[in-house]
Design a protein around this motif. Sequence first.
Motif, PDB file in Angstrom:
ATOM      1  N   VAL A  11       0.869  -1.188   0.000  1.00 10.95           N
ATOM      2  CA  VAL A  11       0.000   0.000   0.000  1.00 10.95           C
ATOM      3  C   VAL A  11       0.900   1.230   0.000  1.00 10.95           C
ATOM      4  N   THR A  13       0.683   5.345   0.070  1.00 13.98           N
ATOM      5  CA  THR A  13      -0.160   6.536   0.159  1.00 13.98           C
ATOM      6  C   THR A  13       0.533   7.697  -0.563  1.00 13.98           C
ATOM      7  N   SER A  15       0.175   8.423  -3.767  1.00 11.90           N
ATOM      8  CA  SER A  15       0.733   7.874  -5.009  1.00 11.90           C
ATOM      9  C   SER A  15       0.051   8.441  -6.252  1.00 11.90           C
ATOM     10  N   LEU A  37      -3.170   4.918  -2.842  1.00 15.02           N
ATOM     11  CA  LEU A  37      -4.116   5.710  -2.056  1.00 15.02           C
ATOM     12  C   LEU A  37      -3.771   7.199  -2.156  1.00 15.02           C
ATOM     13  N   ALA A  38      -4.762   8.019  -2.488  1.00 19.31           N
ATOM     14  CA  ALA A  38      -4.634   9.486  -2.492  1.00 19.31           C
ATOM     15  C   ALA A  38      -6.031  10.030  -2.789  1.00 19.31           C
ATOM     16  N   ARG A  39      -6.192  11.371  -2.730  1.00 14.61           N
ATOM     17  CA  ARG A  39      -7.536  11.928  -2.938  1.00 14.61           C
ATOM     18  C   ARG A  39      -7.925  12.053  -4.406  1.00 14.61           C
ATOM     19  N   LEU A  65      -7.242  10.605   3.438  1.00 16.21           N
ATOM     20  CA  LEU A  65      -6.753   9.851   4.596  1.00 16.21           C
ATOM     21  C   LEU A  65      -6.938  10.597   5.917  1.00 16.21           C
ATOM     22  N   ALA A  71     -10.824   6.193   5.786  1.00 17.42           N
ATOM     23  CA  ALA A  71      -9.580   5.422   5.943  1.00 17.42           C
ATOM     24  C   ALA A  71      -9.896   3.988   6.383  1.00 17.42           C
ATOM     25  N   ASN A  90       3.948   4.911   3.985  1.00 18.52           N
ATOM     26  CA  ASN A  90       3.254   6.135   4.394  1.00 18.52           C
ATOM     27  C   ASN A  90       3.960   7.324   3.768  1.00 18.52           C
ATOM     28  N   ALA A  92       1.970   9.992   1.900  1.00 22.80           N
ATOM     29  CA  ALA A  92       1.099  11.161   1.680  1.00 22.80           C
ATOM     30  C   ALA A  92       1.447  12.259   2.683  1.00 22.80           C
ATOM     31  N   ALA A 121      -1.285   9.226   9.218  1.00 22.76           N
ATOM     32  CA  ALA A 121      -0.305   8.130   9.115  1.00 22.76           C
ATOM     33  C   ALA A 121      -0.451   7.173  10.296  1.00 22.76           C
ATOM     34  N   LEU A 124      -3.587   5.116   9.831  1.00 20.10           N
ATOM     35  CA  LEU A 124      -3.454   4.053   8.837  1.00 20.10           C
ATOM     36  C   LEU A 124      -2.617   2.895   9.381  1.00 20.10           C
TER      37      LEU A 124
END
Length: 273
Positions: A11, A13, A15, A37-39, A65, A71, A90, A92, A121, A124
């Motif tokens: 995973v 974040t 990215s 994972l990102a917005r 996140l 999350a 982690n 992001a 972070a 998560l």
Amino acid sequence: MGIDPAGQVIVITGSSSGIGAAAAHRLAARGATVCLLARRADELAAVAEAIRGSGGDAHAYPVDLTDDAAARDVVGRVLAEHGRIDVLVNNAARSIRRPITASLDRLHDHERVMAINYFAAVRLISLVLPSMLEQGRGHVTISSTLSTQVPIPLFSAYLASKSALESYLRSLSAELGHRGITTTVVHFPMVRTEMSGGTEIYRAMRMMGPDEASRWIERAVVSRPSRVTSAFGVAGETSMALLPGVVTRATAPFFRRMDRNLARRAAAGDVHE
Ligand SMILES: NC(=O)c1ccc[n+]([C@@H]2O[C@H](COP(=O)([O-])OP(=O)(O)OC[C@H]3O[C@@H](n4cnc5c(N)ncnc54)[C@H](OP(=O)(O)O)[C@@H]3O)[C@@H](O)[C@H]2O)c1
């Protein structure tokens, strides 16, 4: 040597751009299943599609996140769809460059930065940890910065959030290393991304590219050292451990001069894009 990323569920974040996107490409090229994972859903889908286009296995999970329910939901979906999470990168974050004197009535700067860089972070990691403990292994990497190793001015909120996360990770390693949980702090130097691009004068600074930076993440995932850093970072850390006051006083004029030089060169168009 180290641990082959092939077949690992990783995973990553943050990215949708920059270092995270480049790391996703690099790890997928080595056979990992990468969960992005990102917005920004469109950017995330484009990264996943490009990876799949090169024969990699990538899955996009758009999520903010800082949103607790979102999350939780996304970790549940990743575990349901892939069965496990072997590695959590982690990465992001957001950055703010602002003098402390200009931040005196801006506590929200600190709150916003901590929300994604620290609390998101930790959230998560907390959500992923039970499954890692159950499987008896798991690796957690954080993207930190050279600037927690040397006394850099103008980034108080950002650096406080990164130092806090580094401390959390040290505790994680000390408490759960014997149960198969390994950790890496990656101390990146300046990298040419959207984040560093937010500061105009940094156009005049030579920086590492995101592809090179993604090798540092790869090293974290494959070799799993407690940190990935530079000689400059180690020298900074050592001198700060020995003589923090002297080093901080001695380097402050250097950083002020560096910013003046960068501003002059950026204004003259002497830039590195
Ligand atoms: N660039 C540098 O010079 C440098 C130096 C040292 C360390 N670092 C660290 O390296 C990491 C990657 O940064 P970068 O330089 O590649 O910058 P970037 O391109 O701006 O990447 C930041 C990523 O974080 C994601 N993000 C931000 N807020 C989020 C949220 N609320 N929820 C989910 N995702 C969120 C962004 O995606 P969305 O906007 O799509 O959500 C983006 O993908 C960061 O941890 C940064 O602190 C960078």
